[in-house]
Design a protein around this motif. Structure first.
Motif, short mmCIF file in Angstrom:
data_model
loop_
_atom_site.label_atom_id
_atom_site.label_comp_id
_atom_site.label_asym_id
_atom_site.label_seq_id
_atom_site.Cartn_x
_atom_site.Cartn_y
_atom_site.Cartn_z
N SER A 257 0.83 -1.21 0.00
CA SER A 257 0.00 0.00 0.00
C SER A 257 0.86 1.25 0.00
O SER A 257 1.99 1.27 0.47
CB SER A 257 -0.93 0.01 1.21
N ASN A 258 0.26 2.30 -0.55
CA ASN A 258 0.82 3.64 -0.55
C ASN A 258 -0.33 4.55 -0.17
O ASN A 258 -0.99 5.11 -1.04
CB ASN A 258 1.39 3.97 -1.93
N GLY A 259 -0.61 4.65 1.11
CA GLY A 259 -1.78 5.41 1.57
C GLY A 259 -3.04 4.64 1.27
O GLY A 259 -3.22 3.52 1.71
N ALA A 260 -3.90 5.23 0.46
CA ALA A 260 -5.18 4.59 0.13
C ALA A 260 -5.11 3.81 -1.18
O ALA A 260 -6.11 3.29 -1.64
CB ALA A 260 -6.28 5.64 0.05
N TYR A 261 -3.91 3.70 -1.78
CA TYR A 261 -3.75 2.96 -3.03
C TYR A 261 -3.06 1.63 -2.76
O TYR A 261 -2.10 1.56 -2.01
CB TYR A 261 -2.93 3.77 -4.03
N PHE A 262 -3.54 0.59 -3.43
CA PHE A 262 -3.04 -0.75 -3.19
C PHE A 262 -2.57 -1.39 -4.48
O PHE A 262 -3.17 -1.19 -5.54
CB PHE A 262 -4.14 -1.61 -2.55
N THR A 263 -1.49 -2.16 -4.38
CA THR A 263 -0.96 -2.95 -5.49
C THR A 263 -0.55 -4.30 -4.93
O THR A 263 -0.55 -4.51 -3.72
CB THR A 263 0.27 -2.26 -6.14
N GLY A 264 -0.19 -5.19 -5.81
CA GLY A 264 0.31 -6.49 -5.37
C GLY A 264 -0.68 -7.27 -4.53
O GLY A 264 -0.29 -7.94 -3.57
N ILE A 265 -1.94 -7.20 -4.86
CA ILE A 265 -2.98 -7.88 -4.08
C ILE A 265 -2.84 -9.39 -4.28
O ILE A 265 -2.79 -9.87 -5.41
CB ILE A 265 -4.37 -7.37 -4.47
N LYS A 266 -2.78 -10.12 -3.17
CA LYS A 266 -2.56 -11.56 -3.23
C LYS A 266 -3.85 -12.37 -3.32
O LYS A 266 -3.80 -13.57 -3.55
CB LYS A 266 -1.76 -12.00 -2.00
N THR A 267 -5.01 -11.74 -3.14
CA THR A 267 -6.28 -12.45 -3.27
C THR A 267 -6.75 -12.39 -4.72
O THR A 267 -6.20 -11.66 -5.55
CB THR A 267 -7.35 -11.87 -2.33
N VAL A 268 -7.81 -13.14 -5.03
CA VAL A 268 -8.29 -13.27 -6.40
C VAL A 268 -9.32 -12.20 -6.74
O VAL A 268 -10.24 -11.95 -5.96
CB VAL A 268 -8.91 -14.68 -6.60
N CYS A 269 -9.16 -11.60 -7.92
CA CYS A 269 -10.17 -10.67 -8.43
C CYS A 269 -11.30 -11.53 -9.00
O CYS A 269 -11.09 -12.31 -9.93
CB CYS A 269 -9.59 -9.78 -9.52
N VAL A 270 -12.50 -11.40 -8.44
CA VAL A 270 -13.62 -12.25 -8.83
C VAL A 270 -14.57 -11.57 -9.81
O VAL A 270 -15.36 -12.24 -10.48
CB VAL A 270 -14.40 -12.77 -7.61
N ALA A 271 -14.53 -10.22 -9.89
CA ALA A 271 -15.43 -9.52 -10.81
C ALA A 271 -14.93 -8.10 -11.04
O ALA A 271 -14.24 -7.52 -10.20
CB ALA A 271 -16.84 -9.47 -10.23
N LYS A 272 -15.30 -7.56 -12.19
CA LYS A 272 -15.05 -6.15 -12.50
C LYS A 272 -16.32 -5.58 -13.10
O LYS A 272 -17.06 -6.27 -13.79
CB LYS A 272 -13.89 -5.99 -13.48
N THR A 273 -16.55 -4.32 -12.83
CA THR A 273 -17.69 -3.61 -13.39
C THR A 273 -17.31 -2.14 -13.47
O THR A 273 -16.21 -1.78 -13.07
CB THR A 273 -18.97 -3.83 -12.55
#
Length: 147
Positions: free
Chosen positions: A70-86
């Protein structure tokens, strides 16, 4: 007169036969709203009204702060699965069908995935979808606001 009614029926039949837009019966819906500038109330001044914005939204399996960079309120390198986008529309509204479960909701921004809500267990913008229910989750983008 008969030809006028025929024309009206000709125009109305396709409309009446069209399928209604199918709303999800289970999942998450809400608005993405932008707060920016000085939000501190003061004499003769109220905080600005949040504005609806169009954004891409990414739904991940429930994600804890120890599963991301994390960099404040921004996140990268998420280790969980993205299940949906909209995406939210021009009025800020979004909806997504999901199976029952626990999720983290992020807004896709240039600096990374944005979220500014945490529960007492370190879960990021946590939402629980129950069977046969829609959960309302409004998302406030407040990274450009001062409180």
């Amino acid at each position: 007169m008969r030809s006028f009614l025929s024309i009206i029926l000709f125009l109305l039949v396709p409309i009446l036969q069209s399928k209604p837009i199918k709303k999800p019966k289970q999942g998450i819906y809400g608005y993405v709203l932008l707060k920016q500038g000085n939000q501190m109330p003061g004499p003769g001044r109220a905080p600005s009204v949040p504005q609806p914005v169009k954004r891409e939204i990414a739904i991940y399996n429930l994600t804890n702060v120890n599963e991301v960079k994390s960099n404040g309120a921004y996140f990268t390198g998420i280790k969980t699965v993205c299940v949906a986008k909209t995406s939210s529309n021009a009025k800020g509204y979004f909806e997504v069908a999901l199976p029952a479960g626990q999720y983290s909701v992020f807004v896709v921004e240039k600096a990374g995935l944005y979220a500014n809500s945490f529960n007492g267990k370190g879960s990021i913008n946590a939402v629980e979808v129950l069977p046969d229910s829609l959960v309302c989750r409004d998302i406030y983008l407040s990274n450009k606001a001062a409180f």
